[in-house]
Write an enzyme that holds these catalytic residues in place. Structure first.
Site, PDB file in Angstrom:
ATOM      1  N   ASN A  30     -10.750  -2.131  -6.426  1.00  0.00           N
ATOM      2  CA  ASN A  30      -9.890  -1.235  -7.225  1.00  0.00           C
ATOM      3  C   ASN A  30     -10.514  -0.807  -8.563  1.00  0.00           C
ATOM      4  O   ASN A  30     -10.063   0.156  -9.180  1.00  0.00           O
ATOM      5  CB  ASN A  30      -8.508  -1.864  -7.480  1.00  0.00           C
ATOM      6  CG  ASN A  30      -7.600  -1.835  -6.273  1.00  0.00           C
ATOM      7  OD1 ASN A  30      -6.712  -2.662  -6.109  1.00  0.00           O
ATOM      8  ND2 ASN A  30      -7.819  -0.876  -5.382  1.00  0.00           N
TER       9      ASN A  30
ATOM     10  N   ASP B 276       0.823  -1.213   0.000  1.00  0.00           N
ATOM     11  CA  ASP B 276       0.000   0.000   0.000  1.00  0.00           C
ATOM     12  C   ASP B 276       0.857   1.264   0.000  1.00  0.00           C
ATOM     13  O   ASP B 276       1.937   1.279   0.597  1.00  0.00           O
ATOM     14  CB  ASP B 276      -0.901  -0.030   1.250  1.00  0.00           C
ATOM     15  CG  ASP B 276      -2.076   0.901   1.127  1.00  0.00           C
ATOM     16  OD1 ASP B 276      -2.310   1.439   0.031  1.00  0.00           O
ATOM     17  OD2 ASP B 276      -2.769   1.105   2.139  1.00  0.00           O
TER      18      ASP B 276
END
Ligand code: FPP
Length: 267
Positions: free
Chosen positions: A80, A32
């Protein structure tokens, strides 16, 4: 990985702190912070993803060199898709490019690559490269590299529940036969040991729908470093931290000659 960087330098003090006998077999990573890293530098988010690939290559080397057997990374979640189309397309192209450029080397290093997730919505060219990469490396047994794409933990669990319900209603199995072992055997990760360690970068403290079933007893290590700045030393720090944990799996620490009534309540 930056050119000329040496992995596994014996003079690196962090290696001295690692017990080679207690290296986790399976490490999972939520990579991340790519976007934030790029934005901080005044660059488009895509630069963060590109740098993220370099870091990933380094971490595969480090984990393999250390004796880990499986590395599973979260490269694209079911959520996503809500990103701007330009970024989604960039990521899809990046997966294809990385695979095209790296698959020969991955195979030569006897690494098996496996994609975990629902590949259906991806373009045909990516699906083809994924399929040929998986079949080229399917007999490799040094290291397993799992890439989770269009993956969601809840979706995976619902899929298994549906499959077991179907088998049960068609009489293939009895409802009473459904247990953890049978459930495991229907997961996308079937046959793979659960991760002992989950690393998440960028300081976020969430599972974000990643391997919800498989991470039930994993140790979680949160690194404040953004993924594009993560490196060998940060990975080693995660392993050292993991090795300092006392894994009890809901039981109690086994002390010699300790009776139940003397022991403290333990989670
Ligand atoms: C999270 O950062 C990262 C991603 C969603 C993509 C990660 C993908 C790669 C590094 C490519 C891997 C390629 C292969 C072939 C395995 P973010 O964009 O969520 O960052 P932010 O939280 O700062 O916005």
């Amino acid at each position: 990985m930056s050119l000329g960087k040496m992995i596994g330098d014996k003079n690196n003090d962090l290696y001295m702190k690692i017990d080679k006998q207690k290296v986790p077999e399976h490490v999972a990573i939520i990579m991340d912070g790519n976007g934030r890293w790029a934005t901080k530098k005044g660059l488009p988010r895509s630069f963060g993803h590109k740098q993220g690939v370099n870091v990933l290559k380094e971490i595969i080397k480090v984990s393999k060199n250390l004796g880990c057997k499986v590395l599973t990374v979260y490269a694209f979640s079911t959520e996503n898709w809500t990103r701007p189309t330009k970024e989604v397309n960039f990521l899809i192209n990046l997966f294809s490019e990385v695979l095209k450029n790296e698959i020969k080397k991955i195979n030569e290093e006897s690494t098996k690559i496996k994609f975990i997730g629902n590949l259906t919505p991806f373009p045909e060219n990516l699906k083809k490269i994924i399929s040929s990469s998986e079949s080229l490396t399917k007999n490799n047994n040094e290291f397993l590299f799992n890439v989770c794409v269009n993956y969601g933990g809840r979706q995976e669990i619902v899929k298994v529940a549906k499959e077991l319900a179907l088998k049960s209603s068609s009489g293939k199995i009895k409802p009473s036969a459904i247990d953890e072992e049978l459930f495991n055997s229907e997961l996308l990760t079937r046959g793979i040991k659960d991760p002992e360690l989950l690393i998440r970068t960028s300081g976020e403290k969430r599972l974000s729908n990643f391997l919800l079933w498989q991470l039930a007893y994993s140790e979680i290590y949160i690194s404040d470093v953004l993924w594009p700045e993560f490196n060998e030393n940060e990975f080693l720090k995660a392993i050292i931290d993991y090795q300092s944990r006392n894994r009890r799996f809901g039981g109690i620490e086994s002390l010699p000659n300790e009776s139940f009534k003397d022991s403290q309540c333990s989670s």
